[in-house]
Enzyme design. Structure first.
Site, PDB file in Angstrom:
ATOM      1  N   GLY A   1     -54.250 -56.194 -92.162  1.00 24.67           N
ATOM      2  CA  GLY A   1     -54.188 -55.016 -91.325  1.00 24.67           C
ATOM      3  C   GLY A   1     -55.104 -55.082 -90.129  1.00 24.67           C
ATOM      4  O   GLY A   1     -55.290 -56.136 -89.510  1.00 24.67           O
ATOM      5  N   HIS A   2     -55.713 -53.952 -89.809  1.00 28.06           N
ATOM      6  CA  HIS A   2     -56.478 -53.768 -88.578  1.00 28.06           C
ATOM      7  C   HIS A   2     -57.749 -54.615 -88.556  1.00 28.06           C
ATOM      8  O   HIS A   2     -57.979 -55.389 -87.632  1.00 28.06           O
ATOM      9  CB  HIS A   2     -56.824 -52.280 -88.458  1.00 28.06           C
ATOM     10  CG  HIS A   2     -57.414 -51.860 -87.154  1.00 28.06           C
ATOM     11  ND1 HIS A   2     -56.759 -52.009 -85.948  1.00 28.06           N
ATOM     12  CD2 HIS A   2     -58.605 -51.268 -86.865  1.00 28.06           C
ATOM     13  CE1 HIS A   2     -57.512 -51.524 -84.978  1.00 28.06           C
ATOM     14  NE2 HIS A   2     -58.641 -51.077 -85.506  1.00 28.06           N
ATOM     15  N   PHE A   3     -58.579 -54.495 -89.590  1.00 30.20           N
ATOM     16  CA  PHE A   3     -59.845 -55.232 -89.660  1.00 30.20           C
ATOM     17  C   PHE A   3     -59.601 -56.588 -90.325  1.00 30.20           C
ATOM     18  O   PHE A   3     -60.018 -56.851 -91.450  1.00 30.20           O
ATOM     19  CB  PHE A   3     -60.883 -54.435 -90.440  1.00 30.20           C
ATOM     20  CG  PHE A   3     -61.516 -53.309 -89.653  1.00 30.20           C
ATOM     21  CD1 PHE A   3     -62.608 -53.544 -88.840  1.00 30.20           C
ATOM     22  CD2 PHE A   3     -61.010 -52.025 -89.725  1.00 30.20           C
ATOM     23  CE1 PHE A   3     -63.193 -52.514 -88.113  1.00 30.20           C
ATOM     24  CE2 PHE A   3     -61.585 -50.992 -89.010  1.00 30.20           C
ATOM     25  CZ  PHE A   3     -62.682 -51.230 -88.196  1.00 30.20           C
TER      26      PHE A   3
END
Length: 292
Positions: A268-270
């Site tokens: 995902g994002h991180f």
């Protein structure tokens, strides 16, 4: 790639009336000739998001990770105007105070609008780019991101919608969302992020930045033109299940940077939280190649 623990210094430097905190690795190899990388963090985090990357690569490379005003340990005065322009101005002064004249720039999330402002002002600084879920294209915006960008301070209820994102539940969700195995994501990151978000004045800073985010989208054509003109060597590592910046945002860079190296990862994002063993060697090889 590694094998020794780097020395990491934790310092402050004054940029005008802002006291900027930063982390800096002291490489054992190369000395003053070691490759330099400026690490620009995202929301709602700070330089601590790069601690593990610095531990892995800092013995060979000079990695510098500052906290923006309104984030982490950086101290901004009362009355500071929070906008992406002012964040970039402080980071510009930070680079100048450290005497950096050439570096690879790592841009993630908020780091993209801050970093691309630096790049367009000082193209001579940029030896290369590492882009990790740092968006610069319309197709890289999810429906949720578009709804967020459309919020306005003069619309009743919109500030409440921003503040609803500044809770522990939402902060944790940004870390774990999209990951194949949430057990690989340490709770330290979102816990520390929330600590800083809950400090006096920090939520107000984030509200101001949320309402300013539309200025970044307006500059996408300018940043894309800069990429086409300067063609910086670029490594793209992207979590495909990012709730804000989905995979098309990564592939869009190839229109302007057809020689960029692209790696789309199942996370995902991180992405550094659970994909560091894959991403760190890619960055090391990229730094070696670009710096030579």
């Amino acid at each position: 790639m590694c094998g020794r623990d780097p020395r990491t210094l934790h310092r402050h430097v004054d940029v005008g009336d802002v006291r900027v905190f930063y982390r800096e690795s002291v490489p054992e190899e190369g000395g003053d000739d070691a490759p330099v990388m400026l690490l620009l963090h995202g929301f709602p985090s700070a330089s601590h998001q790069f601690r593990r990357l610095i531990d892995v690569l800092g013995a060979r490379y000079r990695l510098i990770a500052p906290d923006y005003p309104g984030f982490g340990h950086t101290e901004a005065p009362a009355g500071f105007t929070y906008s992406f322009d002012t964040l970039a101005e402080v980071m510009e002064g930070f680079v100048e105070r450290l005497g950096l004249t050439r570096f690879v720039m790592y841009v993630f999330d908020f780091g993209a609008p801050v970093g691309f402002r630096l790049a367009t002002r000082h193209p001579e600084w940029i030896a290369g780019l590492v882009v990790q879920n740092g968006n610069a294209y319309e197709e890289g915006l999810s429906d949720g991101a578009r709804a967020f960008i459309a919020l306005r301070p003069d619309v009743e209820g919109d500030e409440d919608k921003v503040r609803a994102l500044l809770t522990l539940e939402m902060t944790r969700g940004q870390y774990e969302g999209g990951t194949a195995d949430p057990r690989l994501v340490a709770p330290d990151g979102w816990t520390l992020d929330q600590h800083f978000l809950d400090l006096p004045g920090r939520k107000e800073a984030q509200v101001a930045l949320a309402f300013d985010y539309h200025t970044n989208v307006a500059r996408y054509p300018l940043w894309q033109a800069w990429l086409r003109e300067h063609r910086p060597p670029t490594l793209i590592t992207w979590g495909r299940d990012d709730m804000f910046f989905p995979e098309p945002g990564a592939r869009a860079y190839l229109r302007d940077l057809p020689d960029a190296e692209l790696h789309v990862l199942d996370t995902g994002h991180f992405a550094l939280e659970d994909r560091l063993p894959e991403i760190a060697p890619l960055i090391a090889a990229f730094l070696d190649r670009v710096w030579r």
